[in-house]
Design an enzyme around this catalytic site. Structure first.
Site, PDB file in Angstrom:
ATOM      1  N   GLN A  70    -106.986-111.227  49.692  1.00  0.00           N
ATOM      2  CA  GLN A  70    -107.217-112.617  50.093  1.00  0.00           C
ATOM      3  C   GLN A  70    -107.699-112.677  51.532  1.00  0.00           C
ATOM      4  O   GLN A  70    -107.075-112.113  52.436  1.00  0.00           O
ATOM      5  CB  GLN A  70    -105.967-113.484  49.954  1.00  0.00           C
ATOM      6  CG  GLN A  70    -106.305-114.954  50.233  1.00  0.00           C
ATOM      7  CD  GLN A  70    -105.126-115.893  50.152  1.00  0.00           C
ATOM      8  OE1 GLN A  70    -104.258-115.860  51.010  1.00  0.00           O
ATOM      9  NE2 GLN A  70    -105.092-116.740  49.123  1.00  0.00           N
ATOM     10  N   CYS A 100    -104.004-122.835  52.688  1.00  0.00           N
ATOM     11  CA  CYS A 100    -102.942-122.739  53.697  1.00  0.00           C
ATOM     12  C   CYS A 100    -103.045-123.892  54.695  1.00  0.00           C
ATOM     13  O   CYS A 100    -104.117-124.128  55.265  1.00  0.00           O
ATOM     14  CB  CYS A 100    -103.029-121.404  54.428  1.00  0.00           C
ATOM     15  SG  CYS A 100    -101.711-121.180  55.649  1.00  0.00           S
ATOM     16  N   HIS A 171    -103.409-124.739  43.506  1.00  0.00           N
ATOM     17  CA  HIS A 171    -102.030-125.067  43.856  1.00  0.00           C
ATOM     18  C   HIS A 171    -101.853-126.543  43.542  1.00  0.00           C
ATOM     19  O   HIS A 171    -102.520-127.390  44.139  1.00  0.00           O
ATOM     20  CB  HIS A 171    -101.786-124.785  45.337  1.00  0.00           C
ATOM     21  CG  HIS A 171    -100.361-124.949  45.753  1.00  0.00           C
ATOM     22  ND1 HIS A 171     -99.822-124.302  46.831  1.00  0.00           N
ATOM     23  CD2 HIS A 171     -99.349-125.687  45.227  1.00  0.00           C
ATOM     24  CE1 HIS A 171     -98.548-124.637  46.968  1.00  0.00           C
ATOM     25  NE2 HIS A 171     -98.244-125.489  45.998  1.00  0.00           N
ATOM     26  N   GLY A 213     -94.486-124.198  41.987  1.00  0.00           N
ATOM     27  CA  GLY A 213     -93.263-124.621  41.314  1.00  0.00           C
ATOM     28  C   GLY A 213     -92.972-123.957  39.990  1.00  0.00           C
ATOM     29  O   GLY A 213     -92.210-124.495  39.188  1.00  0.00           O
ATOM     30  N   GLY A 233     -95.035-117.405  42.903  1.00  0.00           N
ATOM     31  CA  GLY A 233     -94.795-116.883  44.239  1.00  0.00           C
ATOM     32  C   GLY A 233     -93.354-116.617  44.553  1.00  0.00           C
ATOM     33  O   GLY A 233     -92.801-115.567  44.239  1.00  0.00           O
ATOM     34  N   ARG A 234     -92.698-117.604  45.154  1.00  0.00           N
ATOM     35  CA  ARG A 234     -91.349-117.393  45.693  1.00  0.00           C
ATOM     36  C   ARG A 234     -90.334-116.975  44.642  1.00  0.00           C
ATOM     37  O   ARG A 234     -89.414-116.204  44.931  1.00  0.00           O
ATOM     38  CB  ARG A 234     -90.884-118.671  46.390  1.00  0.00           C
ATOM     39  CG  ARG A 234     -91.537-118.886  47.750  1.00  0.00           C
ATOM     40  CD  ARG A 234     -91.217-120.258  48.298  1.00  0.00           C
ATOM     41  NE  ARG A 234     -91.887-121.313  47.542  1.00  0.00           N
ATOM     42  CZ  ARG A 234     -91.556-122.588  47.588  1.00  0.00           C
ATOM     43  NH1 ARG A 234     -90.535-122.969  48.338  1.00  0.00           N
ATOM     44  NH2 ARG A 234     -92.224-123.484  46.896  1.00  0.00           N
TER      45      ARG A 234
END
Length: 330
Positions: A70, A100, A171, A213, A233-234
């Site tokens: 990226q 971002c 996103h 999410g 992701g998280r």
């Protein structure tokens, strides 16, 4: 690409680029758990690659493939130069960050603020596509600040796809460039999955991945009814073993044997030993391992032992082995 799946098939599930998280050590861990999930680097700016230590920023292990680089930047010539660097180093994809929202990114005129300049993004995409033979993709938000209409999003996609971008990672929330921190931008703007689904309906010729999410494989499967791919992701960072069933459930690549959590750590040990010989501190690697035993008996003991000992001067492989002995084998 070492995966037996095609590049497009590998996009059914990817791990989001996350600054300070998705470094090569974390990616090596994930590849032990899933052979087919598409992995991403942290965002690397064009300035860092052109003027800095490019080998440090581009270094990776071949076992990490399929692997996307990226980039963060807005100058078409610089993007093209860095995309070529990535291709030469073996990366599977070049991705442009247009999502971002941090102040640092905005001051550099890249990231989410580029949504307001679709023609500049299009020029960057065109330049990169002319420079490389691997896919060039764009990761973006649904809008920025008050510019969050569906028309605003489609105008952006129209311009960038006309430049040759065929794969978008959306996103599923807009970004607030003013008034919210990057952390707040991950949660405060509401998710709008339906808008992403509508984009896929209106642009059936494009490959659309959804991000934001997503916390489970059940959710991944539900999204795949509406879009082409998912990005998580998280949830994976905090519980990497979520990927254990991915190859079977999402990629339909039946595996006779899945490494247990203990076996994952044991398989990591030679790699960690090699990285430490190269000067990598143990604590910089073990921070990615803290969540591996999430929800398992002894997980707290595992985290505590690593947190209290991995930073010590004599920390080494034995530190991990001691931590591992504190976790029940399941």
């Amino acid at each position: 690409m070492s995966s037996s799946l095609s590049f497009i098939e590998s996009r059914k599930l990817s791990v989001a680029p996350m600054l300070d998280w998705t470094d090569r050590d974390f990616r090596y861990l994930l590849r032990l758990i899933s052979k087919h999930t598409l992995l991403y680097t942290e965002m690397v700016t064009t300035g860092a690659l052109i003027h800095g230590d490019r080998q440090r920023f581009l270094a990776h292990d071949v076992t990490e493939y399929p692997l996307a680089l990226q980039l963060g930047g807005s100058d078409p010539a610089a993007l093209a130069e860095c995309a070529k660097m990535g291709e030469d180093e073996g990366y599977s994809e070049i991705n442009l960050n247009v999502g971002c929202p941090s102040d640092r990114v905005q001051s550099g005129s890249f990231g989410a603020c580029l949504m307001a300049e679709p023609q500049l993004v299009a020029e960057g995409v065109a330049a990169m596509k002319n420079a490389v033979n691997i896919p060039v993709t764009v990761k973006t938000r649904l809008g920025i600040d008050e510019q969050d209409s569906y028309q605003f999003l489609t105008d952006f996609i129209d311009a960038v796809s006309a430049a040759g971008c065929e794969i978008f990672i959306l996103h599923a929330r807009k970004a607030w460039l003013k008034g919210l921190s990057p952390k707040e931008n991950r949660d405060v703007p509401p998710l709008d999955y339906e808008r992403v689904y509508q984009i896929k309906k209106d642009y059936p010729e494009l490959h659309i991945d959804i991000n934001g999410g997503i916390h489970s494989l059940v959710e991944v499967q539900e999204h795949l009814k509406h879009v082409d791919g998912t990005m998580v992701g998280r949830a994976i960072y905090h519980d990497p073993y979520l990927l254990a069933d991915v190859d079977n459930v999402i990629f339909n690549q039946c595996s006779d044997y899945i490494l247990s959590r203990h076996e994952v750590i044991e398989a990591m040990l030679p790699y960690i030993e090699q990285r430490m010989k190269q000067g990598r501190p143990l604590k910089s690697i073990t921070r990615h391992l803290l969540g591996l035993f999430q929800g398992q008996p002894g997980a707290r003991r595992w985290r505590r032992h690593l947190s209290e000992n991995a930073h010590l001067p004599d920390a080494g492989i034995h530190t991990l082995q001691q931590a591992l002995s504190l976790v029940d084998k399941v």
